[in-house]
Every structure is written in structure tokens, then in C-alpha cells.
Design an enzyme around this catalytic site. Structure first.
Site, PDB file in Angstrom:
ATOM      1  N   LYS A 270      50.883  44.655  47.666  1.00  0.00           N
ATOM      2  CA  LYS A 270      49.826  45.229  46.824  1.00  0.00           C
ATOM      3  C   LYS A 270      49.014  44.086  46.243  1.00  0.00           C
ATOM      4  O   LYS A 270      49.547  43.221  45.546  1.00  0.00           O
ATOM      5  CB  LYS A 270      50.450  46.058  45.687  1.00  0.00           C
ATOM      6  CG  LYS A 270      49.456  46.441  44.573  1.00  0.00           C
ATOM      7  CD  LYS A 270      50.107  47.244  43.443  1.00  0.00           C
ATOM      8  CE  LYS A 270      49.135  47.514  42.296  1.00  0.00           C
ATOM      9  NZ  LYS A 270      49.747  48.268  41.170  1.00  0.00           N
ATOM     10  N   LYS A 282      42.943  52.375  31.470  1.00  0.00           N
ATOM     11  CA  LYS A 282      44.002  51.805  30.636  1.00  0.00           C
ATOM     12  C   LYS A 282      43.462  51.475  29.246  1.00  0.00           C
ATOM     13  O   LYS A 282      42.269  51.224  29.092  1.00  0.00           O
ATOM     14  CB  LYS A 282      44.505  50.497  31.269  1.00  0.00           C
ATOM     15  CG  LYS A 282      45.345  50.663  32.517  1.00  0.00           C
ATOM     16  CD  LYS A 282      45.802  49.304  33.034  1.00  0.00           C
ATOM     17  CE  LYS A 282      46.600  49.435  34.316  1.00  0.00           C
ATOM     18  NZ  LYS A 282      47.888  50.125  34.173  1.00  0.00           N
ATOM     19  N   ASP A 293      47.837  41.958  39.032  1.00  0.00           N
ATOM     20  CA  ASP A 293      48.227  43.125  39.828  1.00  0.00           C
ATOM     21  C   ASP A 293      48.105  42.866  41.336  1.00  0.00           C
ATOM     22  O   ASP A 293      48.376  43.747  42.146  1.00  0.00           O
ATOM     23  CB  ASP A 293      47.387  44.330  39.406  1.00  0.00           C
ATOM     24  CG  ASP A 293      48.160  45.641  39.489  1.00  0.00           C
ATOM     25  OD1 ASP A 293      49.399  45.598  39.553  1.00  0.00           O
ATOM     26  OD2 ASP A 293      47.510  46.696  39.492  1.00  0.00           O
ATOM     27  N   ASP A 352      45.352  55.687  37.842  1.00  0.00           N
ATOM     28  CA  ASP A 352      46.032  54.424  37.525  1.00  0.00           C
ATOM     29  C   ASP A 352      47.294  54.230  38.377  1.00  0.00           C
ATOM     30  O   ASP A 352      47.887  53.161  38.370  1.00  0.00           O
ATOM     31  CB  ASP A 352      46.379  54.393  36.028  1.00  0.00           C
ATOM     32  CG  ASP A 352      46.695  52.997  35.528  1.00  0.00           C
ATOM     33  OD1 ASP A 352      46.444  52.023  36.280  1.00  0.00           O
ATOM     34  OD2 ASP A 352      47.175  52.881  34.380  1.00  0.00           O
ATOM     35  N   ARG A 356      50.568  52.556  44.745  1.00  0.00           N
ATOM     36  CA  ARG A 356      51.278  53.320  45.781  1.00  0.00           C
ATOM     37  C   ARG A 356      50.295  53.860  46.816  1.00  0.00           C
ATOM     38  O   ARG A 356      50.671  54.076  47.970  1.00  0.00           O
ATOM     39  CB  ARG A 356      52.103  54.438  45.117  1.00  0.00           C
ATOM     40  CG  ARG A 356      51.282  55.468  44.396  1.00  0.00           C
ATOM     41  CD  ARG A 356      52.111  56.268  43.389  1.00  0.00           C
ATOM     42  NE  ARG A 356      52.401  55.489  42.178  1.00  0.00           N
ATOM     43  CZ  ARG A 356      53.133  55.929  41.160  1.00  0.00           C
ATOM     44  NH1 ARG A 356      53.681  57.122  41.209  1.00  0.00           N
ATOM     45  NH2 ARG A 356      53.326  55.169  40.104  1.00  0.00           N
TER      46      ARG A 356
HETATM   47  N1  BES Z   1      49.623  47.847  37.859  1.00  0.00           N
HETATM   48  C1  BES Z   1      50.244  48.906  37.151  1.00  0.00           C
HETATM   49  C2  BES Z   1      51.696  48.645  36.805  1.00  0.00           C
HETATM   50  C3  BES Z   1      51.987  47.500  35.878  1.00  0.00           C
HETATM   51  C4  BES Z   1      52.266  47.742  34.551  1.00  0.00           C
HETATM   52  C5  BES Z   1      52.041  46.207  36.337  1.00  0.00           C
HETATM   53  C6  BES Z   1      52.573  46.696  33.710  1.00  0.00           C
HETATM   54  C7  BES Z   1      52.338  45.167  35.496  1.00  0.00           C
HETATM   55  C8  BES Z   1      52.606  45.416  34.178  1.00  0.00           C
HETATM   56  C9  BES Z   1      50.183  50.187  37.985  1.00  0.00           C
HETATM   57  O1  BES Z   1      49.093  50.310  38.818  1.00  0.00           O
HETATM   58  C10 BES Z   1      50.113  51.322  37.019  1.00  0.00           C
HETATM   59  O2  BES Z   1      49.150  51.414  36.327  1.00  0.00           O
HETATM   60  N2  BES Z   1      51.152  52.149  36.998  1.00  0.00           N
HETATM   61  C11 BES Z   1      51.202  53.267  36.110  1.00  0.00           C
HETATM   62  C12 BES Z   1      51.670  54.460  36.900  1.00  0.00           C
HETATM   63  C13 BES Z   1      51.530  55.757  36.176  1.00  0.00           C
HETATM   64  C14 BES Z   1      50.067  56.090  35.951  1.00  0.00           C
HETATM   65  C15 BES Z   1      52.204  56.839  36.974  1.00  0.00           C
HETATM   66  C16 BES Z   1      52.170  52.924  34.999  1.00  0.00           C
HETATM   67  O3  BES Z   1      53.171  52.259  35.260  1.00  0.00           O
HETATM   68  O4  BES Z   1      51.905  53.287  33.871  1.00  0.00           O
HETATM   69 ZN    ZN Z   2      48.227  48.531  39.445  1.00  0.00          ZN
HETATM   70 MN    MN Z   3      47.423  51.147  37.832  1.00  0.00          MN
END
Ligand code: BES
Ligand code: ZN
Ligand code: MN
Length: 503
Positions: A270, A282, A293, A352, A356
Site C-alpha cells: 500500500k 480525518k 501511509d 477512509d 484495502r
Molecule cells: N491509513 C489509515 C490507517 C492508519 C491509522 C495508519 C493510523 C497509520 C496510523 C487507514 O487508511 C485508515 O484510515 N483506516 C481506518 C479504517 C476505518 C475507516 C474502517 C481506521 O483505521 O480508522
Molecule cells: Zn490509509
Molecule cells: Mn484511510
């Protein structure tokens, strides 16, 4: 950094500083710090400091002694290694790194390092110890402050790895391998350290191309938005469509002579060069960190460099999905339905949960390209940080043999992963009423339901998913690594996995 070796007795080495490890051979109530390797002059130099309890052997403690009697070095740095009984390559990397960072902070830019020899869990031939020492020192040498105009370059100039006479062959090999891994890890960390305006998908692909051009044994193919759409990568494109920066699909191939024709490992990364969250935006607080990321993709690019230089006889292919995740008039919206390259339909609940989506098509593409084994790395979920904190990264797998090989590789690499479950019951959470699956399973078990989503796209192919959201970035100050810096975590384990597959 110039890395050399020497097999003379440590006390006879003329150097700015001789760094040696002090291990505690006692128990909780009776500490017994001892200099290792045992060398009469070094032990004499340490005697008063140990008697005064200034040198205790506590892990990563650093005590500098000037003009030691009977020792050729200008200084000795005693670096704590913790309990002798628990001392492994993992602790050795940190001790070597702690020595390097301490000396850098004092403006001492060359030193000699001797790993312990005695009754520890280290290898008798000393090759792995030499490799671990070098890796720890390279990791420690990295500083993230590249855009400070008054930056003082504090990079190390020269390190001499000391080994026992008779172990020359193993030590030379270990040092050479350590340099390859250390340099590759720092190459990845440089990519991750860049802010998103200086590390767009286009720039990431250019950097990968430049790396491949100077690394024999690799070939690269870079595709853009038109190709991504033409290949019907609807999940990947749904993230990319909202950004003014064009996406890149970066494919790097390593096909050495002598590799088994029926095995091909796909490393899928990714690389979201900035994750705003998209329309499901966010909060502002901490959003700047979302430049990292793209760490999973950068890890795969760096791993390919190390693999090509180490030349294991295994076919490997990296697939890096690079894009921004932006809100805009062309961005996808919650409720949208996307068709992935595999044909599966996805209801977008949360824009967000974009990692995936890009991986779904990356994994399917790797399978189509003939990969028989898949490993993906991604800063995928905040939930894995809730589960495992900043210590262990998450490992998810549909195949025990692959998971076990990977965990064995993490031990050789000195990295920490913890295997998480992916029972069928979790699939409930990603059911959709309009499409095959939703892209967010909600709050509970968030790292697991993200893995369940990816599992939909790998079929029966042995697959391991590495969620490095909590471990790809080091926020705190540690003696062995710079604060607020990318870690390059997973790269060494991936390379060790590949080397293990070649045997
Ligand atoms: N890039 C983020 C995950 C992340 C969080 C990486 C903190 C590094 C530090 C990912 O794309 C994301 O936003 N995930 C969400 C998923 C949710 C919306 C189901 C999350 O973890 O809140
Ligand atoms: Zn992300
Ligand atoms: Mn995200």
C-alpha cells in the site's frame, strides 16, 4: 558510511572510540555486569565504573570513558546489553544502535564495535552477530531532519566491526549482508520520510525506477491511471479518482537463474502517499502523519533492492499501488459501489478505508501475474495500533506454513510481529445489502475485518498480510533510533523470508 572489519584484540584497536557491550550475568538481586568480549585491559578499564555502579549493564545504557589505560582507543563506550541470558540478535541491534546514536550526538563519527562473544544466544561463527551489529548501526545512523536549513550532517563516517580471529569468512559475509539490509532499510525510510508534496505517486515511481536502474537483476514497469482503468482495477481507481495527482502501479520483477519455476512470491504494498480520509475526512489533529501511509509500498521497493543484491534463487515480484486519498468533486462518496478487478462488488461505507481497496486490486493483479505466494504490507488500520500498540506489528494469514516461515524470518531479522486471527465468523462484519462486501467492518476487531476484506481477493493462494500502522513510524525518542522517523519495519523480515524460501 564506510564499514570495515578487524580481527585484532579490541584493546589494541586504534580508534576514536571502542564501543563494547556490558552484559548482566547476575540475577535481579545480585547484578553482575561483565564486559564482553572478555579482554583483561577492557575489564580493568571497566572495574571502577562497575564498582561504583555507574556501569550496570542495563539495556542501552551508555557510559563514555576517556583515555583508558592500556587500551589503544581514545575512548571506550560501555553500552548495556541487559541480561546475558536474554541477549539475542534483537538486543544486539539495539545495543549497537544505542552506541551509534550516543556517539553521533557527541560528534564522534567513527568507532569500532565489538559484539559480545560469551555464553549468549548469539552464533558461534559470529557472522549473524556481525550482520546484526551492522544493521543496528545503520538504523541508528538515520536522522529525519533533512529540510532543516541549519542541519548539521551527523552521519557516521566509518565503523569497524570487530570479530574474533578465525571467524573472518563468516564475519565478512555478515557485514556485507548487514550493509545491504541497512542501506535498503534506510532507502525505504528516506522515501517514507518525505512529505507528500515531495513524494507523490509519480515521484515514488521515479525513485523506484532510479533504484532499479542502479541495481542489477531487477526490471520495472510503471503504469498510470489509463492502464489502471483499462485493467478494470475499479477498487484502486476509486481511491485515485479523487486526486489531481495521477496514481502509479509500480511493478518490480526479480527472476534469478536457478529459481524454482513453480514458486513466485508477490510482495504487494500500500502506497497511499497521503491519506486525508477522502470524503470521510480525518480530523485535522495528527493528519500530517498520514504522509507515512505509503510505508508498505516503500518497504516492498526497498526489499526488492536488498533481494536483488543478496541474490536468493526465488522469483519475486513487487506490486506497489501508489495514490493519494483526497476529497474533491471527483472523489468517491460513501454509498458508492465499485467493481474490483476480480469482479467482486464493493459498497464503500467509509472512504477512509482506502488501503484495502488499493490492495484488493494489487493482490488480484499479483495472482494474475502468476504469484503462488502473496505477502502484503500496509499501514492499514488504526485498530491494529489499539490491539498491539507500537511494539508488535500484526500478521494475518490464511496459511500456517507461510505464517510460520514468516515468523521464523522475523526472528532472524530482529523484528516483532504477532499473529492475529481471521476466523470465518468475522466475515459477517463485511456483508453488504447491495453489493458483495462493504469496505468497512466498523469499529470492533477493525484490523481483523480489514484482513477479512483482503482475504476475499487472495482465494486459496497462501497469503500473509502485515499491518504495520503502529510500527512503521517511531514517534518517541529511543536510544537506538531517531524520534519522529520512519522505521522501515518489515523490510528485513521480508528479505529473510525470501532467503528462507531459496533454501
Ligand atoms: N491509513 C489509515 C490507517 C492508519 C491509522 C495508519 C493510523 C497509520 C496510523 C487507514 O487508511 C485508515 O484510515 N483506516 C481506518 C479504517 C476505518 C475507516 C474502517 C481506521 O483505521 O480508522
Ligand atoms: Zn490509509
Ligand atoms: Mn484511510
Amino acid at each position: 558510511m564506510k564499514t570495515t572489519t578487524s580481527y585484532a584484540a579490541p584493546s589494541t584497536i586504534a580508534t576514536e572510540c571502542l564501543a563494547i557491550v556490558v552484559l548482566d550475568h547476575g540475577d535481579k538481586d545480585n547484578p553482575n555486569p561483565l564486559v564482553s568480549p572478555a579482554d583483561a585491559a577492557l575489564q580493568a578499564a571497566a572495574a571502577n565504573l562497575i564498582a561504583a555502579k555507574e556501569v550496570t549493564g542495563k539495556a542501552n545504557e551508555t557510559i563514555l570513558l576517556h583515555a583508558p589505560a592500556g587500551v589503544a582507543a581514545k575512548r571506550i563506550l560501555f553500552v548495556g546489553g541487559g541480561k546475558a541470558a536474554n541477549f539475542t540478535g534483537f538486543e544486539l541491534r539495539r545495543a549497537a544502535g544505542s552506541a551509534a546514536r550516543y556517539l553521533k550526538s557527541k560528534g564522534i563519527r567513527s568507532f569500532a564495535f565489538a559484539a559480545p562473544l560469551l555464553d549468549t544466544g548469539l552464533d558461534a561463527s559470529f557472522g549473524d552477530s556481525a550482520k546484526s551489529s551492522v544493521e543496528g548501526i545503520y538504523v541508528a545512523d538515520f536522522d529525519p531532519n533533512v529540510y532543516q536549513t541549519d542541519r548539521k550532517d551527523q552521519s557516521l563516517e566509518a565503523v569497524t566491526i570487530l570479530g574474533p580471529a578465525g571467524c573472518e569468512k563468516a564475519v565478512e559475509r555478515g557485514v556485507a549482508e548487514g550493509v545491504i539490509l541497512g542501506e535498503s532499510q534506510n532507502f525505504t525510510r528516506d522515501l517514507v520520510n518525505e512529505p507528500s508534496n515531495r513524494m507523490t505517486p509519480t515521484i515514488l515511481a521515479d525513485r523506484a525506477q532510479a533504484m532499479v536502474a542502479e541495481t542489477p537483476g531487477l526490471s520495472i514497469e510503471v503504469m498510470g491511471g489509463d492502464e489502471i482503468q483499462a485493467m478494470k482495477m475499479g477498487a484502486f481507481w476509486s481511491v485515485a479518482q479523487g486526486s489531481a495527482e495521477p496514481p502509479r502501479l509500480i511493478v518490480i520483477r526479480y527472476s534469478p537463474q536457478g529459481a524454482a519455476a513453480d514458486v513466485k512470491l508477490g510482495l504487494v504494498g500500500k502506497a497511499v502517499t497521503f491519506d486525508t480520509g477522502g470524503i470521510s475526512i480525518k480530523p485535522a489533529d495528527g493528519m500530517e502523519k498520514m504522509k507515512y501511509d505509503m510505508a508498505g509500498g516503500a518497504t516492498m521497493i526497498g526489499a526488492m533492492r536488498a533481494i536483488a543484491l543478496l541474490q536468493p534463487a526465488v522469483n519475486v515480484m513487487a506490486v506497489v499501488c501508489a495514490t493519494e486519498n483526497m476529497p474533491s468533486g471527483t472523489a468517491q462518496k460513501p454509498g458508492d459501489v465499485q467493481i474490483a478487478m476480480s469482479g467482486k462488488s464493493i459498497e464503500i461505507i467509509n472512504t477512509d478505508a482506502e488501503g484495502r481497496l488499493v490492495l484488493a486490486d494489487g493482490l488480484h493483479y499479483a495472482k494474475e501475474q502468476g504469484c503462488t505466494h502473496l505477502v502484503d504490507a500496509a499501514t492499514l488500520t488504526g485498530a491494529v495500533v489499539v490491539a498491539l500498540g507500537f511494539v508488535n506489528a500484526g500478521l494475518f494469514s490464511n496459511n500456517d506454513a507461510l505464517a510460520d516461515s514468516f515468523l521464523a524470518a522475523t526472528k532472524r531479522a530482529g523484528e516483532k510481529f504477532w499473529r492475529m486471527p481471521i476466523d470465518e465468523e468475522y466475515r459477517e462484519s463485511i456483508k453488504s445489502s447491495i453489493a458483495d462486501i462493504v469496505n468497512s467492518g466498523g469499529r470492533w476487531g477493525g484490523s481483523v475485518t480489514a484482513a477479512m476484506f483482503l482475504k476475499e481477493f487472495v482465494g486459496d493462494t497462501p497469503w500473509a498480510h502485515l499491518d504495520i500502522a503502529g510500527t512503521a513510524w517511531m514517534e518517541e525518542t529511543k536510544p537506538w533510533i531517531a524520534a519522529k522517523s520512519p522505521t522501515g519495519l518489515a523490510l528485513r523480515s521480508l528479505v529473510e523470508l525470501v532467503r528462507g524460501m531459496a533454501k
